[in-house]
Design a protein around this motif. Structure first.
Motif, short mmCIF file in Angstrom:
data_model
loop_
_atom_site.label_atom_id
_atom_site.label_comp_id
_atom_site.label_asym_id
_atom_site.label_seq_id
_atom_site.Cartn_x
_atom_site.Cartn_y
_atom_site.Cartn_z
N ALA A 121 88.64 23.91 76.62
CA ALA A 121 87.05 24.54 76.90
C ALA A 121 87.23 26.25 77.41
O ALA A 121 86.48 26.81 77.56
N VAL A 122 88.39 25.97 78.61
CA VAL A 122 88.52 27.26 79.61
C VAL A 122 88.35 28.73 78.74
O VAL A 122 88.07 29.71 78.70
N ALA A 123 89.48 28.05 77.97
CA ALA A 123 90.24 29.20 76.65
C ALA A 123 88.66 29.55 76.05
O ALA A 123 89.04 30.46 75.12
N ALA A 124 88.21 28.06 75.45
CA ALA A 124 87.34 28.64 73.89
C ALA A 124 85.73 29.80 74.48
O ALA A 124 86.04 30.25 74.17
N ARG A 125 85.33 29.29 76.25
CA ARG A 125 84.56 29.99 76.46
C ARG A 125 85.16 30.89 76.71
O ARG A 125 84.01 32.37 76.81
N HIS A 126 86.16 31.87 77.09
CA HIS A 126 86.31 33.18 77.33
C HIS A 126 87.18 34.13 76.36
O HIS A 126 87.33 34.97 76.54
N LEU A 127 87.75 33.26 74.97
CA LEU A 127 88.62 34.13 73.90
C LEU A 127 87.79 33.61 72.70
O LEU A 127 88.25 34.55 71.90
N VAL A 200 86.29 28.39 65.40
CA VAL A 200 87.60 27.46 66.60
C VAL A 200 88.81 26.12 66.16
O VAL A 200 88.11 25.27 65.23
N ILE A 201 89.78 26.67 66.30
CA ILE A 201 90.99 25.82 65.44
C ILE A 201 91.30 25.66 66.95
O ILE A 201 91.82 26.15 67.22
N VAL A 202 91.54 23.80 67.19
CA VAL A 202 92.63 23.51 68.11
C VAL A 202 93.12 22.48 67.74
O VAL A 202 93.16 21.02 66.49
N THR A 203 94.62 22.23 68.34
CA THR A 203 95.29 21.54 67.23
C THR A 203 96.44 21.00 68.49
O THR A 203 96.20 21.83 69.50
N THR A 204 96.74 19.64 67.93
CA THR A 204 96.30 18.41 69.30
C THR A 204 97.67 17.57 69.12
O THR A 204 97.41 16.61 69.45
N THR A 205 98.63 18.33 68.54
CA THR A 205 99.49 16.77 67.62
C THR A 205 100.99 17.50 68.89
O THR A 205 101.20 18.79 69.40
N PRO A 206 101.90 17.11 68.50
CA PRO A 206 103.89 17.22 68.98
C PRO A 206 104.88 17.48 67.60
O PRO A 206 105.88 17.05 67.80
N SER A 207 103.91 18.41 66.92
CA SER A 207 104.28 18.52 65.47
C SER A 207 105.95 19.44 66.29
O SER A 207 106.09 21.06 66.68
N THR A 208 106.71 19.98 65.50
CA THR A 208 107.65 20.52 65.43
C THR A 208 107.84 21.13 64.67
O THR A 208 108.85 22.34 64.06
N GLU A 209 107.02 20.65 63.50
CA GLU A 209 106.52 21.87 61.99
C GLU A 209 105.35 22.73 62.28
O GLU A 209 104.04 21.76 62.35
N PRO A 210 105.22 24.24 61.54
CA PRO A 210 103.87 24.15 61.72
C PRO A 210 102.96 23.72 60.94
O PRO A 210 103.23 23.48 59.78
N GLY A 220 88.86 37.16 63.90
CA GLY A 220 87.59 36.82 64.26
C GLY A 220 87.37 34.38 65.07
O GLY A 220 87.00 34.16 65.31
N GLN A 221 88.44 34.37 64.33
CA GLN A 221 88.67 32.79 64.90
C GLN A 221 89.67 32.66 65.81
O GLN A 221 90.42 33.43 66.43
N HIS A 222 89.48 31.71 66.86
CA HIS A 222 89.87 31.41 67.83
C HIS A 222 91.04 30.45 67.71
O HIS A 222 90.38 28.99 67.02
N ILE A 223 92.42 30.48 68.09
CA ILE A 223 92.95 29.63 67.84
C ILE A 223 93.88 28.88 69.46
O ILE A 223 94.23 29.45 70.51
N THR A 224 93.04 27.39 69.89
CA THR A 224 94.01 26.29 71.38
C THR A 224 94.92 25.96 70.61
O THR A 224 95.10 24.90 70.10
#
Length: 239
Positions: A121-127, A200-210, A220-224
Motif C-alpha cells: 500500500a505504501v508503494a502504491a500510495r507514492h508511485l 496497479v499490478i501486484v505479483t504475489t508469488t515465489p515464481s522463478t519464471e517471469p 502509467g501502470q504501476h507494478i509491485t
C-alpha cells in the motif's frame, strides 16, 4: 531475566489489523531507513529446496526506539497441498537498552503478512496514479487478498482481476474477495489480459519464471513485485 510477555496469534490479531495505522507504521519505517542511521544487517536466508521451503531471519534497530525485534519467517510453498499455510514464523522483542528479552510474539507469520500488505500500500500510495481504479493480482494465496485489501486503503480500486496458475484457486479467491470487499473481482485465466488496462499490478508469488512478460504493460501502470524477494525469484521479465 525480567518478566517476558508471550502473545499468541489470536491475541495479536486483536491488537494489529490491516488498516491505515498499519500502513502509516510501515511508511514511517521506510522513512526512518532513508533518513536515520538505522542498523539493519543483511537478511539471513536458509533455503530448503527439496521441500520448496525457505526461512529468513531479519532484524533492525531504529535509533530512538526502546526495543528491537528479531524475526524468523518461513515460507514452505507446498504446504497448501498438506492443508497448512505457506507462511509461518515468530518474533522476539528485545530491549534496545539492555538486550533483555521482553516479549515473544507467536504470530505464525501474521505480522509479516500484515507488514507485507501494508508495504504494498505504501508503494502504491507514492508511485501509482491517484485515480487508479483497476487492479490485477498475480497469485491466489493469502497475500493476494491482503494486497488487494491494502491497496483499497490508499486507492479507489473498484475492479480487480485474479490470475493464478491454478485456475480453480483463482476462481475461489476471486469469489471470496468479491464477497468480502464488495467490488467486482473476477478470475482471468490469461495473464496478458489480466494485466491489460490495470492501473496497479501486484505479483504475489515465489515464481522463478517471469509472469509479467515484455509487452504486457504500458506507460502509467504501476507494478509491485511483492514475491521477488530473493535472487532466484523473478516475477517480471527483464525486458
Amino acid at each position: 531475566m525480567s518478566r517476558m510477555m508471550i502473545l499468541t496469534e489470536a491475541e495479536l490479531r486483536q491488537i494489529v489489523a490491516l488498516n491505515l495505522d498499519a500502513v502509516a507504521c510501515v511508511e514511517n519505517a521506510f522513512r526512518a531507513l532513508a533518513t536515520l542511521p538505522v542498523a539493519m544487517p543483511p537478511i539471513l536466508r536458509l533455503d530448503i529446496p527439496e521441500h520448496h521451503g525457505e526461512v529468513d531471519v531479519k532484524s533492525a534497530y531504529v535509533p530512538g526506539i526502546d526495543g528491537f525485534a528479531v524475526k524468523i519467517s518461513s515460507g514452505f510453498f507446498d504446504n497448501p497441498k498438506l492443508g497448512l499455510p505457506s507462511g509461518g514464523g515468530m518474533m522476539v522483542l528485545l530491549s534496545a537498552k539492555t538486550g533483555q528479552v521482553e516479549a515473544l510474539l507467536l504470530d505464525n507469520g501474521y505480522l509479516t503478512d500484515i507488514r507485507t500488505a501494508a508495504a504494498g500500500a505504501v508503494a502504491a500510495r507514492h508511485l501509482s496514479r491517484p485515480d487508479s481504479a483497476v487492479a490485477a493480482i498475480f497469485g491466489a494465496g493469502l497475500q493476494a487478498g491482503l494486497q488487494l485489501e491494502a491497496l483499497r486503503l490508499v486507492r479507489p480500486i473498484g475492479e480487480a482481476r485474479i490470475w493464478a496458475r491454478d485456475a480453480a484457486k483463482a476462481d475461489a479467491t476471486a469469489a471470496r474477495l468479491r464477497e468480502k470487499l464488495g467490488i467486482m473481482v473476477r478470475a482471468e485465466p490469461d495473464a496478458a489480459k489480466a494485466a491489460a488496462g490495470a492501473d496497479v499490478i501486484v505479483t504475489t508469488t515465489p515464481s522463478t519464471e517471469p509472469l509479467i512478460k515484455a509487452g504486457f504493460v504500458v506507460a502509467g501502470q504501476h507494478i509491485t513485485a511483492m514475491g521477488s524477494d530473493a535472487e532466484h525469484k523473478n516475477e517480471i521479465a527483464p525486458a
